[in-house]
Design a protein around this motif. Structure first.
Motif, PDB file in Angstrom:
ATOM      1  N   VAL A 312     -19.595  49.660  32.391  1.00 20.28           N
ATOM      2  CA  VAL A 312     -19.338  48.567  31.443  1.00 20.28           C
ATOM      3  C   VAL A 312     -20.607  47.736  31.261  1.00 20.28           C
ATOM      4  CG1 VAL A 312     -17.989  46.481  31.003  1.00 20.28           C
ATOM      5  CG2 VAL A 312     -16.885  48.478  32.031  1.00 20.28           C
ATOM      6  N   VAL A 313     -21.304  47.484  32.376  1.00 19.37           N
ATOM      7  CA  VAL A 313     -22.564  46.738  32.312  1.00 19.37           C
ATOM      8  C   VAL A 313     -23.578  47.485  31.449  1.00 19.37           C
ATOM      9  CG1 VAL A 313     -24.563  45.978  33.677  1.00 19.37           C
ATOM     10  CG2 VAL A 313     -22.247  45.534  34.511  1.00 19.37           C
ATOM     11  N   LEU A 314     -23.675  48.803  31.644  1.00 16.08           N
ATOM     12  CA  LEU A 314     -24.593  49.604  30.834  1.00 16.08           C
ATOM     13  C   LEU A 314     -24.207  49.586  29.360  1.00 16.08           C
ATOM     14  CD1 LEU A 314     -25.319  52.727  33.089  1.00 16.08           C
ATOM     15  CD2 LEU A 314     -26.976  51.054  32.258  1.00 16.08           C
ATOM     16  N   LEU A 315     -22.924  49.602  29.071  1.00 18.58           N
ATOM     17  CA  LEU A 315     -22.469  49.534  27.680  1.00 18.58           C
ATOM     18  C   LEU A 315     -22.900  48.224  27.035  1.00 18.58           C
ATOM     19  CD1 LEU A 315     -20.789  50.517  25.252  1.00 18.58           C
ATOM     20  CD2 LEU A 315     -18.768  49.484  26.348  1.00 18.58           C
ATOM     21  N   LEU A 316     -22.706  47.117  27.740  1.00 19.82           N
ATOM     22  CA  LEU A 316     -23.097  45.805  27.215  1.00 19.82           C
ATOM     23  C   LEU A 316     -24.606  45.728  27.004  1.00 19.82           C
ATOM     24  CD1 LEU A 316     -20.802  43.507  29.411  1.00 19.82           C
ATOM     25  CD2 LEU A 316     -20.503  44.076  26.990  1.00 19.82           C
ATOM     26  N   ILE A 317     -25.363  46.256  27.979  1.00 20.21           N
ATOM     27  CA  ILE A 317     -26.821  46.238  27.856  1.00 20.21           C
ATOM     28  C   ILE A 317     -27.274  47.128  26.702  1.00 20.21           C
ATOM     29  CG2 ILE A 317     -28.967  46.945  28.997  1.00 20.21           C
ATOM     30  CD1 ILE A 317     -27.751  46.015  31.642  1.00 20.21           C
ATOM     31  N   ASN A 318     -26.652  48.291  26.543  1.00 22.44           N
ATOM     32  CA  ASN A 318     -26.975  49.181  25.421  1.00 22.44           C
ATOM     33  C   ASN A 318     -26.772  48.480  24.086  1.00 22.44           C
ATOM     34  OD1 ASN A 318     -27.751  51.409  26.894  1.00 22.44           O
ATOM     35  ND2 ASN A 318     -25.776  52.411  26.835  1.00 22.44           N
ATOM     36  N   LEU A 319     -25.640  47.819  23.934  1.00 28.35           N
ATOM     37  CA  LEU A 319     -25.346  47.112  22.679  1.00 28.35           C
ATOM     38  C   LEU A 319     -26.368  46.014  22.411  1.00 28.35           C
ATOM     39  CD1 LEU A 319     -21.442  46.804  22.976  1.00 28.35           C
ATOM     40  CD2 LEU A 319     -22.720  48.327  21.461  1.00 28.35           C
ATOM     41  N   LEU A 320     -26.734  45.264  23.460  1.00 25.78           N
ATOM     42  CA  LEU A 320     -27.717  44.186  23.310  1.00 25.78           C
ATOM     43  C   LEU A 320     -29.083  44.738  22.907  1.00 25.78           C
ATOM     44  CD1 LEU A 320     -28.691  41.252  23.676  1.00 25.78           C
ATOM     45  CD2 LEU A 320     -29.038  41.755  26.102  1.00 25.78           C
ATOM     46  N   LEU A 321     -29.527  45.810  23.572  1.00 27.41           N
ATOM     47  CA  LEU A 321     -30.859  46.350  23.311  1.00 27.41           C
ATOM     48  C   LEU A 321     -30.960  47.025  21.945  1.00 27.41           C
ATOM     49  CD1 LEU A 321     -31.807  47.788  26.828  1.00 27.41           C
ATOM     50  CD2 LEU A 321     -32.753  45.774  25.705  1.00 27.41           C
ATOM     51  N   ILE A 322     -29.896  47.703  21.530  1.00 28.43           N
ATOM     52  CA  ILE A 322     -29.892  48.296  20.181  1.00 28.43           C
ATOM     53  C   ILE A 322     -30.033  47.194  19.137  1.00 28.43           C
ATOM     54  CG2 ILE A 322     -28.363  49.333  18.451  1.00 28.43           C
ATOM     55  CD1 ILE A 322     -29.600  51.455  20.027  1.00 28.43           C
ATOM     56  N   LEU A 323     -29.285  46.109  19.324  1.00 28.43           N
ATOM     57  CA  LEU A 323     -29.343  44.982  18.381  1.00 28.43           C
ATOM     58  C   LEU A 323     -30.740  44.379  18.352  1.00 28.43           C
ATOM     59  CD1 LEU A 323     -27.819  43.018  16.498  1.00 28.43           C
ATOM     60  CD2 LEU A 323     -27.332  41.624  18.520  1.00 28.43           C
TER      61      LEU A 323
END
Length: 425
Positions: A312-323
């Motif tokens: 879940v942490v990786l998912l949140l970080i992925n979304l932030l970094l893509i943005l």
């Protein structure tokens, strides 16, 4: 007080200030408002660039430019055309293959888009490919460059975190190949469906001659990578060896370099390196302020407060970094966010090498994400195609990139297999 820093930074970006100046101005205004002695600015800037491994960046920039001006790009494209030009959509496949081979020389996505795109996009349009498709293939395949070693963003990430440059280079090899192969498969499918043209099959003699022409260039990547991994030389020493090698090959083998071209390359590399060092210096100051205001701690608490499950942490970080990668240049985003998010990743037992590759891939995919993906702008300008059409044609490639990102996120061994095999403790 931290709101002042962020507001001024965003205002400067909206006013189209360079990111380095946006960071510097926002930091200076924050320090003045906070009553801090401004002597802290040069001190923190200098400490940010006073890192030995950063000396390798000018070297790799010069080596890449020497090989490019020495005729490497055209030889790689010619070799790839001989190799796979007879397959449906052969020129598009050669475009991606060229990016995968060129990746080991340039190490940056934007230079890949500009160098290969200036040759391949007009050629694909002339052969009957849709212009928006030609631009999309070029922009998307350029994202392979910073993942396949050597890579300037990887050197930056290693500097920020103390990770091994050699391990990061190895960790990027399989994900880069996976991304490139996935794009080749997608391109073949689209080309077959749209009945794009193909060339006559090349003879073995033509393929072998093409390989010999590109051999000296590819050998440089081998020397750099295995020299660092084998402990023969440091990344900084490798960059100097690469410069000397590129100069000798470009001058005496390809015979495309002369004194005038070499001086122009050196001046251009000096400008690029200086702008990067200023950016790194200001980013270090920006990071110092964020740490002093406990922003990383707050971000960590916010993410971990949502969930302490590492996926879940990786998912949140992925979304932030893509943005962030969509709106901000890769190295700038890396400098600001990587140290903060690395601490979050470590707190949930994510391997730092694995996380570094995930972060890099996220930010690089952002270069082809609408509406502000820089590589899309470059390809659109070369192909003289509206950005909206290029963005639409790029959606299948964006989907493939996200799929590879998900695989790399869920299966750490894709990144860790080679570092463990060659440089495991």
């Amino acid at each position: 007080m931290i709101a002042i820093l962020l507001i001024v930074f965003v205002i400067c970006l909206l006013m189209r200030f360079p990111i380095a100046f946006s960071l510097g101005i926002s930091c200076m205004i924050f320090l003045i408002c906070n009553g801090t002695n401004l002597i802290i600015m040069p001190m923190k800037m200098y400490s940010g660039i006073d890192v030995f491994v950063l000396l390798s960046i000018p070297g790799f920039i010069i080596a890449g430019n020497l090989m490019n001006q020495g005729g490497l790009t055209s030889k790689i494209i010619k070799f790839c055309n001989h190799l796979i030009g007879h397959v449906p959509g052969g020129l598009a496949l050669a475009n991606i293959g060229s990016s995968m081979l060129f990746a080991g020389i340039s190490g940056t996505a934007i230079s890949d888009t500009a160098s290969i795109g200036s040759v391949m996009i007009p050629a694909m349009k002339k052969e009957g490919y849709d212009a928006d498709f030609a631009c999309a293939v070029t922009a998307s395949s350029s994202t392979v460059g910073p993942i396949i070693p050597p890579s300037v963003p990887m050197i930056i990430a290693a500097t920020l975190s103390g990770l091994s440059v050699g391990k990061l280079f190895l960790a990027g090899a399989l994900p880069g190949l996976l991304l490139g192969v996935a794009m080749l498969v997608l391109t073949y499918y689209i080309a077959k469906k749209r009945n794009y043209p193909k060339y006559k099959r090349s003879s073995f003699k033509q393929i072998f001659k093409g390989f010999i022409d590109t051999f000296w260039s590819l050998l440089m990547t081998f020397i750099i990578l295995f020299g660092i991994i084998g402990g023969v030389f440091t990344p900084t020493e490798a960059s100097i060896i690469a410069v000397l090698y590129a100069f000798l090959v470009g001058t005496f083998v390809y015979k495309r370099l002369n004194f005038k071209k070499t001086m122009a390359i050196l001046i251009d590399a000096m400008k690029t390196s200086a702008s990067l060092m200023v950016l790194i210096g200001f980013a270090n100051l920006f990071g110092y302020i964020l740490v002093s205001e406990k922003v990383p701690h707050e971000i960590s608490n916010m993410i971990l407060g949502f969930s302490d499950n590492k996926y879940v942490v990786l998912l949140l970080i992925n979304l932030l970094l893509i943005l962030v990668g969509t709106f901000m240049e890769t190295i700038a985003a890396l400098l600001i966010l990587f140290p903060i998010l690395l601490k979050v990743a470590l707190s949930v037992d994510i391997d730092p090498i694995h996380f570094a590759i995930i972060a890099l891939l996220n930010l690089i995919i952002g270069l082809t994400t609408p509406p502000l993906g820089v590589c899309l702008f470059v390809a659109s300008g070369i192909g003289k195609v509206p950005l909206e059409k290029v963005s639409k044609a790029n959606l299948p490639y964006l989907g493939i990139s996200f799929l590879v990102l998900i695989l790399i996120t869920l299966f750490p061994q894709i990144t860790l297999f080679l570092p463990d095999l060659f440089m495991g403790d």
